[in-house]
Design a protein around this motif. Structure first.
Motif, PDB file in Angstrom:
ATOM      1  N   LYS A  16      51.816  44.245  29.330  1.00 19.26           N
ATOM      2  CA  LYS A  16      51.704  42.970  28.741  1.00 19.26           C
ATOM      3  C   LYS A  16      51.559  41.800  29.601  1.00 19.26           C
ATOM      4  O   LYS A  16      51.482  42.039  30.668  1.00 19.26           O
ATOM      5  CB  LYS A  16      53.540  42.930  28.387  1.00 19.26           C
ATOM      6  CG  LYS A  16      54.096  43.723  27.397  1.00 19.26           C
ATOM      7  CD  LYS A  16      55.239  43.465  27.185  1.00 19.26           C
ATOM      8  CE  LYS A  16      56.036  44.667  26.026  1.00 19.26           C
ATOM      9  NZ  LYS A  16      57.217  44.246  25.501  1.00 19.26           N
ATOM     10  N   GLN A  17      51.406  40.899  28.785  1.00 21.84           N
ATOM     11  CA  GLN A  17      51.177  39.543  29.735  1.00 21.84           C
ATOM     12  C   GLN A  17      52.515  39.116  30.269  1.00 21.84           C
ATOM     13  O   GLN A  17      53.374  38.748  29.465  1.00 21.84           O
ATOM     14  CB  GLN A  17      50.479  38.407  28.763  1.00 21.84           C
ATOM     15  CG  GLN A  17      50.484  37.076  29.472  1.00 21.84           C
ATOM     16  CD  GLN A  17      49.123  37.030  30.060  1.00 21.84           C
ATOM     17  OE1 GLN A  17      47.987  37.067  29.291  1.00 21.84           O
ATOM     18  NE2 GLN A  17      48.857  36.351  31.149  1.00 21.84           N
ATOM     19  N   ARG A  18      52.665  38.976  31.558  1.00 24.23           N
ATOM     20  CA  ARG A  18      53.955  38.291  32.035  1.00 24.23           C
ATOM     21  C   ARG A  18      53.807  37.486  32.955  1.00 24.23           C
ATOM     22  O   ARG A  18      52.560  37.289  33.704  1.00 24.23           O
ATOM     23  CB  ARG A  18      54.881  39.747  32.588  1.00 24.23           C
ATOM     24  CG  ARG A  18      54.697  40.819  31.892  1.00 24.23           C
ATOM     25  CD  ARG A  18      55.996  41.992  32.440  1.00 24.23           C
ATOM     26  NE  ARG A  18      56.992  41.487  32.177  1.00 24.23           N
ATOM     27  CZ  ARG A  18      57.831  41.553  31.092  1.00 24.23           C
ATOM     28  NH1 ARG A  18      57.283  42.463  30.195  1.00 24.23           N
ATOM     29  NH2 ARG A  18      59.010  41.134  30.939  1.00 24.23           N
TER      30      ARG A  18
ATOM     31  N   TYR B  78      56.189  34.328  35.819  1.00 22.61           N
ATOM     32  CA  TYR B  78      57.483  34.438  36.354  1.00 22.61           C
ATOM     33  C   TYR B  78      58.591  34.046  35.554  1.00 22.61           C
ATOM     34  O   TYR B  78      59.678  34.284  35.469  1.00 22.61           O
ATOM     35  CB  TYR B  78      57.258  33.276  37.521  1.00 22.61           C
ATOM     36  CG  TYR B  78      58.513  32.909  38.267  1.00 22.61           C
ATOM     37  CD1 TYR B  78      59.283  33.621  39.134  1.00 22.61           C
ATOM     38  CD2 TYR B  78      59.180  31.521  37.843  1.00 22.61           C
ATOM     39  CE1 TYR B  78      60.221  33.253  39.787  1.00 22.61           C
ATOM     40  CE2 TYR B  78      60.265  31.188  38.489  1.00 22.61           C
ATOM     41  CZ  TYR B  78      60.900  31.876  39.225  1.00 22.61           C
ATOM     42  OH  TYR B  78      61.982  31.248  39.913  1.00 22.61           O
ATOM     43  N   ALA B  79      58.219  33.140  34.449  1.00 22.06           N
ATOM     44  CA  ALA B  79      59.187  32.428  33.799  1.00 22.06           C
ATOM     45  C   ALA B  79      59.751  33.490  32.806  1.00 22.06           C
ATOM     46  O   ALA B  79      60.918  33.357  32.263  1.00 22.06           O
ATOM     47  CB  ALA B  79      58.726  31.234  33.116  1.00 22.06           C
ATOM     48  N   ASP B  80      59.038  34.309  32.225  1.00 27.44           N
ATOM     49  CA  ASP B  80      59.258  35.045  31.176  1.00 27.44           C
ATOM     50  C   ASP B  80      59.720  36.601  31.487  1.00 27.44           C
ATOM     51  O   ASP B  80      59.565  37.651  30.789  1.00 27.44           O
ATOM     52  CB  ASP B  80      58.358  35.230  29.845  1.00 27.44           C
ATOM     53  CG  ASP B  80      57.061  35.750  30.212  1.00 27.44           C
ATOM     54  OD1 ASP B  80      57.037  36.444  31.289  1.00 27.44           O
ATOM     55  OD2 ASP B  80      56.391  35.907  29.379  1.00 27.44           O
ATOM     56  N   ASP B  81      59.670  36.962  32.892  1.00 27.97           N
ATOM     57  CA  ASP B  81      59.941  38.122  33.496  1.00 27.97           C
ATOM     58  C   ASP B  81      61.507  38.478  33.569  1.00 27.97           C
ATOM     59  O   ASP B  81      61.743  39.408  34.200  1.00 27.97           O
ATOM     60  CB  ASP B  81      59.206  38.074  34.698  1.00 27.97           C
ATOM     61  CG  ASP B  81      58.945  39.845  35.164  1.00 27.97           C
ATOM     62  OD1 ASP B  81      58.531  40.348  34.325  1.00 27.97           O
ATOM     63  OD2 ASP B  81      59.086  39.830  36.255  1.00 27.97           O
ATOM     64  N   GLY B  82      62.407  37.629  33.053  1.00 27.88           N
ATOM     65  CA  GLY B  82      63.564  38.012  33.046  1.00 27.88           C
ATOM     66  C   GLY B  82      64.141  37.384  34.556  1.00 27.88           C
ATOM     67  O   GLY B  82      63.531  36.789  35.229  1.00 27.88           O
TER      68      GLY B  82
ATOM     69  N   ARG C 148      65.422  46.051  39.977  1.00 22.17           N
ATOM     70  CA  ARG C 148      64.566  46.631  38.956  1.00 22.17           C
ATOM     71  C   ARG C 148      63.207  46.021  39.161  1.00 22.17           C
ATOM     72  O   ARG C 148      62.687  44.872  38.392  1.00 22.17           O
ATOM     73  CB  ARG C 148      64.834  46.495  37.403  1.00 22.17           C
ATOM     74  CG  ARG C 148      66.093  47.542  37.070  1.00 22.17           C
ATOM     75  CD  ARG C 148      66.795  47.012  35.752  1.00 22.17           C
ATOM     76  NE  ARG C 148      67.936  47.477  35.655  1.00 22.17           N
ATOM     77  CZ  ARG C 148      69.039  47.147  36.084  1.00 22.17           C
ATOM     78  NH1 ARG C 148      69.193  45.848  36.786  1.00 22.17           N
ATOM     79  NH2 ARG C 148      70.335  47.689  35.873  1.00 22.17           N
TER      80      ARG C 148
ATOM     81  N   GLY D 159      64.523  50.878  36.690  1.00 16.99           N
ATOM     82  CA  GLY D 159      63.471  50.188  36.075  1.00 16.99           C
ATOM     83  C   GLY D 159      62.737  49.447  36.876  1.00 16.99           C
ATOM     84  O   GLY D 159      62.423  49.135  37.994  1.00 16.99           O
ATOM     85  N   PHE D 160      61.807  48.637  36.284  1.00 18.48           N
ATOM     86  CA  PHE D 160      60.817  47.688  36.819  1.00 18.48           C
ATOM     87  C   PHE D 160      60.456  46.486  35.790  1.00 18.48           C
ATOM     88  O   PHE D 160      61.059  46.608  34.874  1.00 18.48           O
ATOM     89  CB  PHE D 160      59.731  48.336  37.706  1.00 18.48           C
ATOM     90  CG  PHE D 160      58.971  49.232  36.945  1.00 18.48           C
ATOM     91  CD1 PHE D 160      58.540  49.267  35.743  1.00 18.48           C
ATOM     92  CD2 PHE D 160      58.658  50.417  37.983  1.00 18.48           C
ATOM     93  CE1 PHE D 160      57.779  50.157  35.241  1.00 18.48           C
ATOM     94  CE2 PHE D 160      58.233  51.257  37.276  1.00 18.48           C
ATOM     95  CZ  PHE D 160      57.462  51.550  35.854  1.00 18.48           C
TER      96      PHE D 160
ATOM     97  N   THR E 244      57.723  45.299  34.986  1.00 16.91           N
ATOM     98  CA  THR E 244      56.554  45.618  34.326  1.00 16.91           C
ATOM     99  C   THR E 244      56.390  46.700  33.590  1.00 16.91           C
ATOM    100  O   THR E 244      57.515  46.976  32.879  1.00 16.91           O
ATOM    101  CB  THR E 244      55.130  45.412  35.290  1.00 16.91           C
ATOM    102  OG1 THR E 244      55.223  46.790  36.129  1.00 16.91           O
ATOM    103  CG2 THR E 244      55.185  44.154  36.235  1.00 16.91           C
TER     104      THR E 244
ATOM    105  N   GLU F  73      56.427  51.147  29.704  1.00 14.83           N
ATOM    106  CA  GLU F  73      57.838  51.550  29.419  1.00 14.83           C
ATOM    107  C   GLU F  73      58.519  52.766  29.645  1.00 14.83           C
ATOM    108  O   GLU F  73      57.725  54.027  29.919  1.00 14.83           O
ATOM    109  CB  GLU F  73      57.687  51.776  27.636  1.00 14.83           C
ATOM    110  CG  GLU F  73      57.075  50.472  26.943  1.00 14.83           C
ATOM    111  CD  GLU F  73      58.109  49.382  26.862  1.00 14.83           C
ATOM    112  OE1 GLU F  73      59.112  49.397  27.061  1.00 14.83           O
ATOM    113  OE2 GLU F  73      57.467  48.121  26.647  1.00 14.83           O
ATOM    114  N   ILE F  74      59.866  52.518  29.874  1.00 16.42           N
ATOM    115  CA  ILE F  74      60.684  53.821  30.661  1.00 16.42           C
ATOM    116  C   ILE F  74      60.456  55.216  29.704  1.00 16.42           C
ATOM    117  O   ILE F  74      60.504  56.043  30.113  1.00 16.42           O
ATOM    118  CB  ILE F  74      62.024  53.358  30.853  1.00 16.42           C
ATOM    119  CG1 ILE F  74      61.954  52.197  31.941  1.00 16.42           C
ATOM    120  CG2 ILE F  74      62.920  54.551  31.264  1.00 16.42           C
ATOM    121  CD1 ILE F  74      61.556  52.491  33.212  1.00 16.42           C
TER     122      ILE F  74
ATOM    123  N   TYR G 273      60.128  54.868  36.455  1.00 10.76           N
ATOM    124  CA  TYR G 273      60.799  54.181  37.796  1.00 10.76           C
ATOM    125  C   TYR G 273      61.292  55.207  38.895  1.00 10.76           C
ATOM    126  O   TYR G 273      61.464  54.751  39.853  1.00 10.76           O
ATOM    127  CB  TYR G 273      61.846  53.236  37.085  1.00 10.76           C
ATOM    128  CG  TYR G 273      63.187  54.147  36.806  1.00 10.76           C
ATOM    129  CD1 TYR G 273      63.121  54.356  35.187  1.00 10.76           C
ATOM    130  CD2 TYR G 273      64.079  54.664  37.856  1.00 10.76           C
ATOM    131  CE1 TYR G 273      64.273  55.233  35.062  1.00 10.76           C
ATOM    132  CE2 TYR G 273      65.259  55.216  37.198  1.00 10.76           C
ATOM    133  CZ  TYR G 273      65.466  55.722  35.776  1.00 10.76           C
ATOM    134  OH  TYR G 273      66.323  56.285  35.166  1.00 10.76           O
TER     135      TYR G 273
END
Lengths: 549, 146
Positions: free
Chosen positions: A37-39, A41-45, A51, A59-60, A62, A65-66, A86
């Motif tokens: 995905k496009q990620r 800083y602001a929308d990375d949780g 993680r 997890g991580f 980016t 998917e797990i 992960y």
């Protein structure tokens, strides 16, 4: 047959985004396909210390998917384990727009001129597949320069007395010292070691419309809060998209390479999921296909595409695809000082020596040694405490309390001595969520690697002691499979089709329009972080491809 | 959080053990910070490796004492735990406790980044210790409440 694009590039990481930029700026119509995905800083949780790509406890931050993307890891005893993304044995590389460059620390090393000539200098140890690169440092020098200036590297061009010739200095001044730098510098001086500030793909001054590094305490493993860390997603990809000739298809999996009846590459099959979860495949045509999916997934795509002419996978009639998987062993020494050496001001890497990259007594190759990025507290707990310290009680708590700001590290990536037995193959009995065989990782690095790694560990420890550490500790290295974020070598380039997968521009033997462009090409992986070499090769090879289509 | 009755071990023992793994001093201890809740959330999400071993370790600890573990004096508790040093379940529990206590506040067991204040780690992020508090696109891979 309608040809939709001149070039399809699989993977928008360190190499793919550069190839997309070079080719689209050269007037080619490019489709760039990325499963991540496009990620930002602001929308990375939240800044999740458990993680991320420095510590993947659960997890991580980016992809992949797990669930639905397992791999099989074969242990040294032959036991097979199905592993999730992960878990350490998965050897994940970040799946995102920008790939690992979204979250890396950005150490921006040129390989040493001798790194290109390992077999000539050291000979080939029995059981290893050690080899020279098909060209020298001089061939790559102009392309290193392009990567340094177009992606953006800070550093001191005349700092490294062991480095190869360079025509041009870095475009930005080096990062500043931290409280450990002076101690480590005087320790190095006492040992006669030469030191300098390592190059980083980080803005030390505002550049190219983006800010400078704000020196946060969690650089490596995370997207950058000031966007001052230069990945390919915020440098080369925007340039590619500005040409209007490059289309980006994110969150899209390439099922396999498409071929015609004669086995000639004609494009790729992508997998698309509709609103109801139904997956369909679509064929997209192009004149050229470039695989930039990383050393594990690029090899997997080649192996999964089987034709009458190449029943064991594209380019694999010589049984070379997926072999020579390598990464880096990382001998690490911790040192406890009697005063503060850690002020949490990132990135944290401030001093390096390349005196141990070559010319070491009785071992093959060597490693660059440097201090490290600011450590997350939980990483110190998990991997940095001395073995004899209890992990419970006030002793443990007080060691963390009193030690965190007084601990420095010296570590370095050891030039691996590759083995053809370290390999990516297909696990036909374990399928991903699309029903495709997953990558199976097996083999153990050549033992010479461990000898070099433990030699380097001793040198790092001597440096730490000379710097005045009141106590130092580190772990002896042991034989294992090595790949991880520095994964490389699985589609080695060379001059002899019998023992390589591609020619020296990444063109797959037996094909005129299928290219590999990522660290898969590296015949050996250097005694340095490899990303600037991945980038330089991408500039070089993409310019070559642009000039031939 | 799961019902207490579904646990195979005594929560009182579990919490008391955690408070000897990370005892309170000038700075708070494990359960002051919610480390117990953090671990149980991982447990319920199936993310604790070999939970059975921890269960058995805690039960074995209870069998070694006449009185409930949580009512023993700290020195007695420590004495019992020192006999567990080197046992896999205890090592795992220590690591889980550290994960909660030393990770970012948004993981739920480092309120106000108190452990970071204790050790002198400064996160240096504009939004505060845990960084951005919103995640409008989607969840981080493998994320759970903890």
């Amino acid at each position: 047959m309608k040809v939709d694009y001149d070039v399809i590039i699989v993977g928008a990481g360190a190499a793919g985004n550069i190839a997309a930029c070079v080719l689209s700026e050269a007037g080619k119509r490019v489709l760039l396909v990325e499963r991540g995905k496009q990620r930002t800083y602001a929308d990375d949780g939240h800044r999740d210390h458990l993680r991320n790509h420095r510590l993947q406890a659960y997890g991580f931050n980016t992809g992949p998917e797990i669930d639905g993307n397992p791999r099989v890891y074969v242990g040294p005893d032959g036991s097979r384990h199905v592993v999730k993304p992960y878990q350490g044995a998965y050897h994940a590389n970040a799946a995102a727009i920008g790939g690992g460059t979204l979250v890396y620390g950005g150490l921006a090393w040129r390989f040493h001129p001798s790194d290109f000539r390992m077999a000539s200098i050291y000979g080939v140890p029995e059981g290893s597949s050690l080899t020279d690169w098909p060209f020298s440092y001089d061939e790559l020098e102009p392309w290193y320069e392009r990567a340094e200036h177009e992606v953006g590297v800070s550093g001191s061009g005349n700092g490294d007395r062991n480095a190869g010739f360079r025509r041009r200095d870095y475009p930005m001044p080096p990062v500043s010292d931290n409280p450990a730098s002076g101690r480590l510098r005087s320790g190095a001086r006492a040992l006669g070691l030469s030191t300098f500030t390592p190059p980083l793909l980080v803005n030390t001054v505002p550049r190219a419309g983006r800010g400078a590094c704000i020196r946060c305490g969690s650089c490596v493993g995370f997207p950058c809060p000031s966007n001052g860390k230069n990945g390919t997603q915020n440098t080369m990809l925007p340039r590619a998209l500005e040409t209007s000739r490059c289309e980006l298809l994110a969150e899209t999996v390439v099922e396999q390479v498409a071929v015609d009846d004669s086995g000639r590459v004609t494009g790729v099959y992508i997998l698309e999921t509709d609103g109801t979860g139904h997956v369909s495949r679509r064929r997209i045509h192009s004149h050229v296909v470039i695989l930039s999916a990383g050393a594990i997934e690029t090899a997997r795509l080649m192996l999964m595409t089987r034709t009458r002419r190449e029943p064991n996978g594209l380019g694999n009639n010589g049984d070379q695809v997926g072999r020579n998987l390598q990464g880096h062993y990382y001998p690490t020494v911790f040192g406890l000082f009697d005063e503060q050496v850690q002020d949490s001001n990132g990135p944290g890497v401030t001093i390096a020596t390349t005196d141990y990259n070559h010319g070491n007594d009785g071992v093959i190759g060597g490693a660059m040694l440097a201090d490290d990025f600011v450590m997350l507290p939980i990483i110190l707990w998990k991997s940095g405490l001395p073995d004899d310290l209890p992990r419970y009680g006030l002793k443990a708590k007080h060691f963390m309390r009193d030690g965190f700001t007084r601990i420095a590290q010296i570590k370095g990536p050891v030039h691996e001595i590759p083995s053809a037995d370290c390999r990516v193959s297909l696990a036909h009995d374990v399928l991903d969520k699309y029903g495709r065989p997953v990558a199976q990782l097996s083999g153990i690095t050549h033992p010479e690697t461990v000898r070099t790694a433990n030699y380097i560990l001793e040198k790092a420890d001597a440096w730490m002691q000379a710097a005045g550490a009141i106590r130092s500790w580190g772990r002896k290295q042991t034989l294992r499979l090595s790949a991880g974020q520095h994964q490389a070598g699985t589609c080695r380039m060379g001059e002899d089709a019998a023992i390589s997968v591609t020619d020296s521009f990444g063109k797959v033997w037996g094909h005129d329009n299928l290219f590999v462009c990522d660290a898969s090409l590296h015949p050996t992986n250097g005694g340095y972080n490899p990303v600037l070499t991945v980038m330089a090769l991408a500039f070089r090879n993409a310019e070559h491809i642009a000039s031939t289509i | 959080m799961s019902d207490e009755k579904t646990r195979g071990f005594r929560l009182e023992t579990f919490r008391a053990v955690l408070d000897r793994i990370i005892p309170a001093d000038d700075y708070p201890g494990a359960t002051d910070c919610g480390v117990d809740r953090f671990i149980l959330a991982l447990w319920d999400a199936g993310l604790v490796a070999d939970p059975q071993a921890i269960t058995e370790g805690l039960l074995a600890l209870d069998r070694r004492t006449e009185h409930p573990f949580e009512r023993l004096m700290p020195a007695e508790q420590d004495d019992l735990l020192s006999k567990c040093d080197g046992e896999a379940w205890f090592r795992v529990l220590c690591e889980l406790a550290a994960e909660g206590f030393y990770a970012d506040p948004a993981n739920g067991a480092n309120p106000g980044a108190v452990s970071w204040e204790m050790i002198g780690y400064r996160p240096g992020l504009p939004e505060g210790p845990s960084g951005p508090d919103k995640n409008p696109r989607d969840a981080v891979r493998g994320r759970l409440w903890a």
